[in-house]
Design an enzyme around this catalytic site. Structure first.
Site, mmCIF file in Angstrom:
data_model
loop_
_atom_site.group_PDB
_atom_site.id
_atom_site.type_symbol
_atom_site.label_atom_id
_atom_site.label_comp_id
_atom_site.label_asym_id
_atom_site.label_seq_id
_atom_site.Cartn_x
_atom_site.Cartn_y
_atom_site.Cartn_z
ATOM 1 N N CYS A 21 -1.934 -10.085 6.632
ATOM 2 C CA CYS A 21 -2.430 -9.828 4.918
ATOM 3 C C CYS A 21 -1.476 -8.674 5.333
ATOM 4 C CB CYS A 21 -3.687 -9.204 5.022
ATOM 5 S SG CYS A 21 -4.313 -7.729 4.363
ATOM 6 N N GLU A 62 -8.865 0.489 4.229
ATOM 7 C CA GLU A 62 -8.322 1.562 2.465
ATOM 8 C C GLU A 62 -9.704 2.798 3.067
ATOM 9 O OE1 GLU A 62 -7.435 1.312 -0.444
ATOM 10 O OE2 GLU A 62 -5.734 0.031 0.246
ATOM 11 N N CYS A 106 3.401 -8.044 -0.872
ATOM 12 C CA CYS A 106 1.679 -8.301 -0.548
ATOM 13 C C CYS A 106 1.633 -10.596 -0.446
ATOM 14 C CB CYS A 106 1.344 -8.563 -2.136
ATOM 15 S SG CYS A 106 -0.725 -9.134 -2.231
ATOM 16 N N ASN A 107 1.410 -10.370 0.837
ATOM 17 C CA ASN A 107 0.743 -11.341 1.540
ATOM 18 C C ASN A 107 0.293 -12.475 0.307
ATOM 19 O OD1 ASN A 107 1.066 -12.307 4.568
ATOM 20 N ND2 ASN A 107 0.642 -9.907 3.565
ATOM 21 N N THR A 108 -0.938 -11.627 -0.631
ATOM 22 C CA THR A 108 -1.364 -12.325 -1.532
ATOM 23 C C THR A 108 -0.813 -13.109 -2.945
ATOM 24 O OG1 THR A 108 -3.468 -11.732 -0.499
ATOM 25 C CG2 THR A 108 -4.246 -12.425 -2.543
ATOM 26 N N HIS A 165 -2.656 -4.876 5.142
ATOM 27 C CA HIS A 165 -3.496 -4.559 5.944
ATOM 28 C C HIS A 165 -3.324 -4.000 7.406
ATOM 29 C CE1 HIS A 165 -4.255 -3.376 1.638
ATOM 30 N NE2 HIS A 165 -4.692 -1.931 1.672
ATOM 31 N N ASP A 225 3.525 -4.420 -3.392
ATOM 32 C CA ASP A 225 2.066 -5.072 -3.235
ATOM 33 C C ASP A 225 1.116 -4.414 -4.141
ATOM 34 O OD1 ASP A 225 0.304 -5.721 -1.855
ATOM 35 O OD2 ASP A 225 0.077 -4.061 -0.533
ATOM 36 N N SER A 226 -0.029 -5.122 -3.553
ATOM 37 C CA SER A 226 -0.996 -5.454 -4.590
ATOM 38 C C SER A 226 -1.602 -3.499 -3.956
ATOM 39 C CB SER A 226 -2.220 -6.259 -4.085
ATOM 40 O OG SER A 226 -2.227 -5.699 -2.700
HETATM 41 N N1 DGL Z 1 -1.895 -6.849 -0.118
HETATM 42 C C1 DGL Z 1 -3.023 -7.748 -0.352
HETATM 43 C C2 DGL Z 1 -2.606 -9.061 1.153
HETATM 44 O O1 DGL Z 1 -1.001 -8.714 1.551
HETATM 45 C C3 DGL Z 1 -4.505 -7.365 0.288
HETATM 46 C C4 DGL Z 1 -4.873 -6.440 -0.101
HETATM 47 C C5 DGL Z 1 -5.477 -7.166 -1.619
HETATM 48 O O2 DGL Z 1 -6.239 -8.026 -1.182
HETATM 49 O O3 DGL Z 1 -5.065 -6.832 -2.541
HETATM 50 O O4 DGL Z 1 -2.850 -10.232 1.244
#
Ligand code: DGL
Length: 281
Positions: free
Chosen positions: A195, A157, A80-82, A197, A16-17
């Site tokens: 996402c 966060e 991570c979705n992104t 989070h 994940d990010s």
């Molecule tokens: N992990 C990112 C997501 O799931 C969210 C946090 C980010 O923007 O890096 O999209």
């Protein structure tokens, strides 16, 4: 160099990010309890959600290569979705192991939850601009309306998961989304949390949605898909020992103390000692 794995259990790499992807790891553990999990959060370069496809792909590939080359991962879950939306192909091209993202499992879960065939998706800017959810939902005969909610990641966060300001912002975002859905002639009955989070905001989100709206977290669906792939197509090289407890090793590219402090909230259990990793700039 980080500590090399001694375990004989097959390693599943989770990326994940940040540490939000620990919600996906939490869903994976009961499905694959005999695995060794290596999780990396690219906390030094979070957020990914406001960055370009090229940058997201470069960052995500570096983390994926770390998990495969240094941690011996035989299977990768991109929590991570992104990164799943914008870099899944790049990651698949860069590593020689099966890679699963969260977008398709999320769309599958939405399909199972929606009777009307219309769904809402909230996610980061980059995920929404990619329209990855819209495409994955269309493949399941669902119409999807997507909305970026960029303020929510910083709130989580900050630990503001039940703060009145977060509550108000969620209501504003969801009201805007409902207005757009009505304008577009949609009749949505499911909301996808697109996402990592957002599952932490689930209680606030559930209070803000209309009655009858199913709130979907792709973590469970991702974990079920991962278990099917791992036990089938992606056969582990190592034998699985039934008496072996789940091993979890967490790595972060920055703020190890913050990861250790907040990570347990996402994982639902202590994350243990987190190791710092330098993936470059
Ligand atoms: N992990 C990112 C997501 O799931 C969210 C946090 C980010 O923007 O890096 O999209």
């Amino acid at each position: 160099m980080t500590e090399t794995p001694h375990s004989t259990a097959p390693t599943i790499g989770v990326f994940d990010s940040g540490f939000g992807g620990l919600t996906v790891l939490a869903a994976l553990i009961p499905k694959l309890p005999r695995a060794r999990f290596a999780f990396i959060g690219d906390t030094a370069r979070l957020p990914y959600g406001s960055k370009s496809r090229r940058t997201i792909a470069r960052y995500a590939v570096e983390s994926a290569q770390f998990l495969v080359r240094e941690q011996g991962a035989e299977f990768l879950v991109i929590a991570c979705n992104t990164a799943s939306a914008l870099a899944l192909d790049a990651i698949q091209d860069a590593v020689p192991v099966p890679v699963l993202g969260v977008i398709e499992p999320g769309a599958t879960a939405a399909r199972a939850a929606s009777k009307t065939g219309d769904v809402l998706v909230i996610a980061t800017d980059a995920t929404v601009q990619s329209h990855a959810y819209k495409a994955a939902c269309a493949a399941q005969n669902l119409r999807a309306l997507e909305k970026a909610c960029p303020l929510l990641v910083p709130f989580v966060e900050e630990g503001w998961t039940s703060h009145p300001v977060t509550d108000e912002v969620i209501r504003i975002y969801l009201n805007e989304l409902a207005t757009q859905a009505a304008t577009d002639g949609l009749n949505p009955d499911a909301l996808v949390l697109g996402c990592t989070h957002y599952p932490l905001l689930r209680p606030l989100i559930e209070r803000a949605v209309p009655a009858g709206m199913n709130v979907i977290d792709s973590a469970e669906s991702t974990a079920a898909t991962a278990a099917g792939m791992f036990n089938g197509r992606a056969k582990p090289k190592h034998a699985i020992n039934d008496n072996q407890p789940t091993e979890i090793h967490c790595f972060a590219t920055d703020s190890v103390e913050k990861f250790e402090r907040l990570g347990s909230r996402f994982l639902g259990r202590p994350v243990g000692k987190v190791q710092l990793v330098d993936l470059g700039g």
